[in-house]
Design a protein around this motif. Structure first.
Motif, PDB file in Angstrom:
ATOM      1  N   LEU A 163       7.716  10.646   5.527  1.00 39.35           N
ATOM      2  CA  LEU A 163       7.638  11.248   4.197  1.00 39.35           C
ATOM      3  C   LEU A 163       6.943  12.603   4.245  1.00 39.35           C
ATOM      4  O   LEU A 163       7.391  13.570   3.620  1.00 39.35           O
ATOM      5  CB  LEU A 163       6.908  10.307   3.235  1.00 39.35           C
ATOM      6  CG  LEU A 163       6.800  10.777   1.791  1.00 39.35           C
ATOM      7  CD1 LEU A 163       8.178  11.006   1.185  1.00 39.35           C
ATOM      8  CD2 LEU A 163       6.029   9.752   0.979  1.00 39.35           C
ATOM      9  N   ALA A 164       5.845  12.688   5.003  1.00 38.90           N
ATOM     10  CA  ALA A 164       5.143  13.964   5.142  1.00 38.90           C
ATOM     11  C   ALA A 164       6.063  15.007   5.772  1.00 38.90           C
ATOM     12  O   ALA A 164       6.066  16.180   5.370  1.00 38.90           O
ATOM     13  CB  ALA A 164       3.882  13.781   5.971  1.00 38.90           C
ATOM     14  N   GLY A 165       6.866  14.599   6.756  1.00 41.11           N
ATOM     15  CA  GLY A 165       7.825  15.522   7.363  1.00 41.11           C
ATOM     16  C   GLY A 165       8.840  16.021   6.355  1.00 41.11           C
ATOM     17  O   GLY A 165       9.156  17.223   6.319  1.00 41.11           O
ATOM     18  N   SER A 208       0.851  -1.194   0.000  1.00 51.53           N
ATOM     19  CA  SER A 208       0.000   0.000   0.000  1.00 51.53           C
ATOM     20  C   SER A 208       0.884   1.240   0.000  1.00 51.53           C
ATOM     21  O   SER A 208       0.421   2.340   0.255  1.00 51.53           O
ATOM     22  CB  SER A 208      -0.934   0.000   1.218  1.00 51.53           C
ATOM     23  OG  SER A 208      -0.163  -0.013   2.405  1.00 51.53           O
ATOM     24  N   MET A 209       2.138   1.054  -0.274  1.00 52.98           N
ATOM     25  CA  MET A 209       3.168   2.063  -0.473  1.00 52.98           C
ATOM     26  C   MET A 209       3.826   2.557   0.802  1.00 52.98           C
ATOM     27  O   MET A 209       4.839   3.208   0.735  1.00 52.98           O
ATOM     28  CB  MET A 209       2.642   3.242  -1.292  1.00 52.98           C
ATOM     29  CG  MET A 209       2.303   2.866  -2.705  1.00 52.98           C
ATOM     30  SD  MET A 209       2.079   4.336  -3.670  1.00 52.98           S
ATOM     31  CE  MET A 209       0.546   3.963  -4.467  1.00 52.98           C
ATOM     32  N   HIS A 210       3.240   2.318   1.963  1.00 55.03           N
ATOM     33  CA  HIS A 210       3.887   2.821   3.171  1.00 55.03           C
ATOM     34  C   HIS A 210       3.172   2.317   4.417  1.00 55.03           C
ATOM     35  O   HIS A 210       2.014   1.923   4.368  1.00 55.03           O
ATOM     36  CB  HIS A 210       3.901   4.346   3.188  1.00 55.03           C
ATOM     37  CG  HIS A 210       2.544   4.945   2.949  1.00 55.03           C
ATOM     38  ND1 HIS A 210       1.543   4.929   3.893  1.00 55.03           N
ATOM     39  CD2 HIS A 210       1.999   5.514   1.861  1.00 55.03           C
ATOM     40  CE1 HIS A 210       0.462   5.502   3.393  1.00 55.03           C
ATOM     41  NE2 HIS A 210       0.707   5.858   2.171  1.00 55.03           N
ATOM     42  N   THR A 211       3.896   2.363   5.514  1.00 49.00           N
ATOM     43  CA  THR A 211       3.275   2.165   6.826  1.00 49.00           C
ATOM     44  C   THR A 211       2.945   3.553   7.367  1.00 49.00           C
ATOM     45  O   THR A 211       3.373   4.570   6.801  1.00 49.00           O
ATOM     46  CB  THR A 211       4.249   1.468   7.790  1.00 49.00           C
ATOM     47  OG1 THR A 211       5.376   2.337   8.000  1.00 49.00           O
ATOM     48  CG2 THR A 211       4.718   0.119   7.238  1.00 49.00           C
ATOM     49  N   ARG A 212       2.226   3.623   8.460  1.00 46.50           N
ATOM     50  CA  ARG A 212       1.941   4.929   9.065  1.00 46.50           C
ATOM     51  C   ARG A 212       3.241   5.659   9.414  1.00 46.50           C
ATOM     52  O   ARG A 212       3.368   6.865   9.210  1.00 46.50           O
ATOM     53  CB  ARG A 212       1.072   4.757  10.299  1.00 46.50           C
ATOM     54  CG  ARG A 212      -0.348   4.362   9.976  1.00 46.50           C
ATOM     55  CD  ARG A 212      -1.164   4.225  11.273  1.00 46.50           C
ATOM     56  NE  ARG A 212      -2.435   3.625  11.027  1.00 46.50           N
ATOM     57  CZ  ARG A 212      -3.556   4.319  10.844  1.00 46.50           C
ATOM     58  NH1 ARG A 212      -3.554   5.619  10.910  1.00 46.50           N
ATOM     59  NH2 ARG A 212      -4.681   3.691  10.611  1.00 46.50           N
ATOM     60  N   ALA A 213       4.218   4.929   9.934  1.00 48.10           N
ATOM     61  CA  ALA A 213       5.490   5.557  10.290  1.00 48.10           C
ATOM     62  C   ALA A 213       6.210   6.085   9.053  1.00 48.10           C
ATOM     63  O   ALA A 213       6.752   7.202   9.061  1.00 48.10           O
ATOM     64  CB  ALA A 213       6.371   4.551  11.032  1.00 48.10           C
ATOM     65  N   HIS A 214       6.215   5.298   7.962  1.00 48.78           N
ATOM     66  CA  HIS A 214       6.844   5.766   6.728  1.00 48.78           C
ATOM     67  C   HIS A 214       6.132   7.005   6.199  1.00 48.78           C
ATOM     68  O   HIS A 214       6.769   7.952   5.733  1.00 48.78           O
ATOM     69  CB  HIS A 214       6.825   4.680   5.649  1.00 48.78           C
ATOM     70  CG  HIS A 214       7.743   3.559   5.918  1.00 48.78           C
ATOM     71  ND1 HIS A 214       7.334   2.257   5.849  1.00 48.78           N
ATOM     72  CD2 HIS A 214       9.051   3.524   6.266  1.00 48.78           C
ATOM     73  CE1 HIS A 214       8.358   1.467   6.130  1.00 48.78           C
ATOM     74  NE2 HIS A 214       9.406   2.215   6.390  1.00 48.78           N
TER      75      HIS A 214
END
Length: 148
Positions: A106-108, A96-102
């Motif tokens: 990335l947002a940061g 799904s392209m990422h975990t919540r942590a990833h």
């Protein structure tokens, strides 16, 4: 290297693709061009479209290669020869392209400007139907964003 439509090829090369191959080409011609472009085969594939190209291009994946599926806009149901996976030690990975942590990391990075995602078009929340139409038209390169 990127598999794309002719209309998006220049934008993908500008974004860093070393080469582009036409998705709408005759399958045999596409396979010939892929063999010329990557004569040793492919080590990894990031596939955000899915669909019939998986079956057609999986043979181009080298021994121990990885094919990551992160979307199915080109078709959610595919067929392929399972022997290709186990006889060549391939890995087919769903993501799904990422975990919540990833995603938080990335947002940061995006907030600091270290990562600048390509935004094709933005719509206010009230125009969400227009955003969906733009997405379905498939002419965009990058993300379509909806602004609350």
């Amino acid at each position: 290297m990127a598999l794309t439509s002719a209309a998006k090829a220049a934008a993908l090369e500008e974004a860093g693709a070393s080469a582009t191959l036409p998705r709408d080409a005759d399958p045999a011609e596409l396979e010939r061009r892929l063999a010329r472009t990557a004569p040793e085969g492919l080590d990894a594939v990031a596939d955000v479209a899915g669909g019939p190209w998986l079956e057609r291009l999986l043979p181009a994946l080298r021994e121990n290669g990885r094919w990551v599926i992160a979307g199915a806009v080109a078709g959610p149901v595919v067929t392929f020869d399972l022997r290709r996976l186990y006889l060549h030690n391939l890995r087919l990975i769903g993501s799904s392209m990422h975990t919540r942590a990833h995603f938080a990391a990335l947002a940061g990075l995006a907030r600091t400007g270290h990562v600048r995602p390509r935004v094709a078009e933005s719509f206010p929340l009230g125009d969400i139907h227009a955003a969906q139409r733009a997405f379905r038209a498939g002419r965009h390169v990058g993300k379509i964003t909806v602004i609350p």
